[in-house]
Design a protein around this motif. Structure first.
Motif, PDB file in Angstrom:
ATOM      1  N   ARG A 164      -2.893   0.487  -0.215  1.00 54.55           N
ATOM      2  CA  ARG A 164      -3.047   0.429   1.249  1.00 54.55           C
ATOM      3  C   ARG A 164      -3.850  -0.792   1.661  1.00 54.55           C
ATOM      4  O   ARG A 164      -3.530  -1.482   2.630  1.00 54.55           O
ATOM      5  CB  ARG A 164      -3.731   1.696   1.744  1.00 54.55           C
ATOM      6  N   ARG A 200     -11.119  -3.785  -2.160  1.00 53.96           N
ATOM      7  CA  ARG A 200     -10.081  -3.590  -3.175  1.00 53.96           C
ATOM      8  C   ARG A 200     -10.676  -3.735  -4.576  1.00 53.96           C
ATOM      9  O   ARG A 200     -10.330  -2.977  -5.492  1.00 53.96           O
ATOM     10  CB  ARG A 200      -8.954  -4.604  -2.956  1.00 53.96           C
ATOM     11  N   GLY A 207      -1.656  -3.874   0.816  1.00 59.67           N
ATOM     12  CA  GLY A 207      -0.402  -3.970   1.544  1.00 59.67           C
ATOM     13  C   GLY A 207       0.829  -3.684   0.712  1.00 59.67           C
ATOM     14  O   GLY A 207       1.941  -3.999   1.133  1.00 59.67           O
ATOM     15  N   SER A 261       3.260  -0.951  -1.910  1.00 62.66           N
ATOM     16  CA  SER A 261       3.829   0.392  -1.813  1.00 62.66           C
ATOM     17  C   SER A 261       2.801   1.405  -2.313  1.00 62.66           C
ATOM     18  O   SER A 261       2.432   1.390  -3.490  1.00 62.66           O
ATOM     19  CB  SER A 261       5.109   0.481  -2.645  1.00 62.66           C
ATOM     20  N   ARG A 262       2.382   2.304  -1.439  1.00 65.52           N
ATOM     21  CA  ARG A 262       1.323   3.243  -1.807  1.00 65.52           C
ATOM     22  C   ARG A 262       1.805   4.285  -2.805  1.00 65.52           C
ATOM     23  O   ARG A 262       1.109   4.606  -3.775  1.00 65.52           O
ATOM     24  CB  ARG A 262       0.789   3.911  -0.538  1.00 65.52           C
ATOM     25  N   TRP A 270      -3.384   4.827  -4.431  1.00 65.73           N
ATOM     26  CA  TRP A 270      -2.887   4.835  -3.047  1.00 65.73           C
ATOM     27  C   TRP A 270      -3.770   3.954  -2.159  1.00 65.73           C
ATOM     28  O   TRP A 270      -3.273   3.155  -1.368  1.00 65.73           O
ATOM     29  CB  TRP A 270      -2.874   6.269  -2.531  1.00 65.73           C
ATOM     30  N   LEU A 271      -5.101   4.105  -2.307  1.00 64.53           N
ATOM     31  CA  LEU A 271      -6.021   3.332  -1.472  1.00 64.53           C
ATOM     32  C   LEU A 271      -5.941   1.844  -1.792  1.00 64.53           C
ATOM     33  O   LEU A 271      -5.944   0.999  -0.887  1.00 64.53           O
ATOM     34  CB  LEU A 271      -7.450   3.841  -1.677  1.00 64.53           C
TER      35      LEU A 271
END
Length: 244
Positions: free
Chosen positions: A205, A27, A208, A210-211, A201-202
């Motif tokens: 993800r 991340r 955890g 909202s993408r 988005w990644l």
């Protein structure tokens, strides 16, 4: 059954911790790349708004890339150094307590396993066996949830941050320099916003969240940054303060 489950849960904790650490690094890498994309894109688009000359755009972009990578690395080094110093201090403190008051530490370890659901007799037996094997590791695992061999490295963090930023910065540099002159800014806008949507988005993800919301958040923020710097560059170019 509850005692076996308690031991099984404890046995799985190192694996869960390793996974969490890997996800945190991943991340952080995504966020570092995101910073590289936005920072350098804003710089080159701003310069492109003021001049169509390749030289100034390349110079500004490379300066932004190198300066940003060094800044990210330095910030990460300072932050992680503080964390690793704290971890080492805690390890030294635990080692000192084990040397000075072993009986109290043994009783403390047993009470912690008893709090996890083991019977007093079983908790005492587990504490004794773990202490006989590696007392420091046993206390660090259950008291502090750290491993002596897993103290974070500030150098690793700094290098990873610089590399992530650089990889992200390459995209807007390529997008502004490779297309024909008239297509530079539109191509850069498109490439950067697509990349930001992907990193948002990644990152969500991995974390955890909202993408879709995260992707839109970074896309809108990036679009505002690009529009602002391009407008400022355009204004400066039109005013004659910089050469066209």
């Amino acid at each position: 059954m509850s005692e076996a489950q308690g031991l099984s849960t404890h046995d799985n904790e190192p694996h869960q911790q390793d996974t969490a650490q890997r996800l945190n690094w991943l991340r952080a890498g995504v966020l570092g790349a995101n910073d590289g994309i936005v920072s350098v894109a804003a710089i080159v688009v701003g310069v492109a708004g003021a001049t169509t000359s390749t030289g100034p755009i390349l110079t500004a972009g490379m300066a932004g890339l190198v300066g940003g990578a060094i800044s990210m690395a330095l910030g990460e080094y300072v932050s992680v150094s503080s964390q690793s110093d704290s971890q080492r201090d805690l390890i030294a403190k635990e080692r000192r307590e084990l040397a000075e008051q072993p009986d109290e530490e043994l009783a403390e370890l047993a009470s912690m396993y008893q709090a996890k659901g083991l019977s007093p007799a079983t908790a005492a037996l587990v504490a004794e066996e773990l202490t006989a094997g590696d007392a420091l590791a046993a206390h660090l695992a259950i008291e502090l949830n750290i491993n002596e061999d897993d103290v974070v490295s500030p150098w690793h963090a700094a290098i990873a941050s610089a590399v992530a930023f650089t990889l992200g910065a390459i995209l807007p540099l390529a997008a502004i320099l490779l297309p024909p002159e008239g297509w530079r800014v539109p191509v850069t806008f498109l490439a950067v916003l697509i990349a930001l949507g992907a990193t948002g988005w990644l990152g969500a993800r991995i974390g955890g969240g909202s993408r879709t919301r995260a992707a839109w958040r970074v896309v809108i923020g990036g679009a505002l940054a690009l529009a602002a710097t391009y407008a400022i560059g355009n204004l400066l170019g039109a005013s004659g303060l910089v050469g066209g």
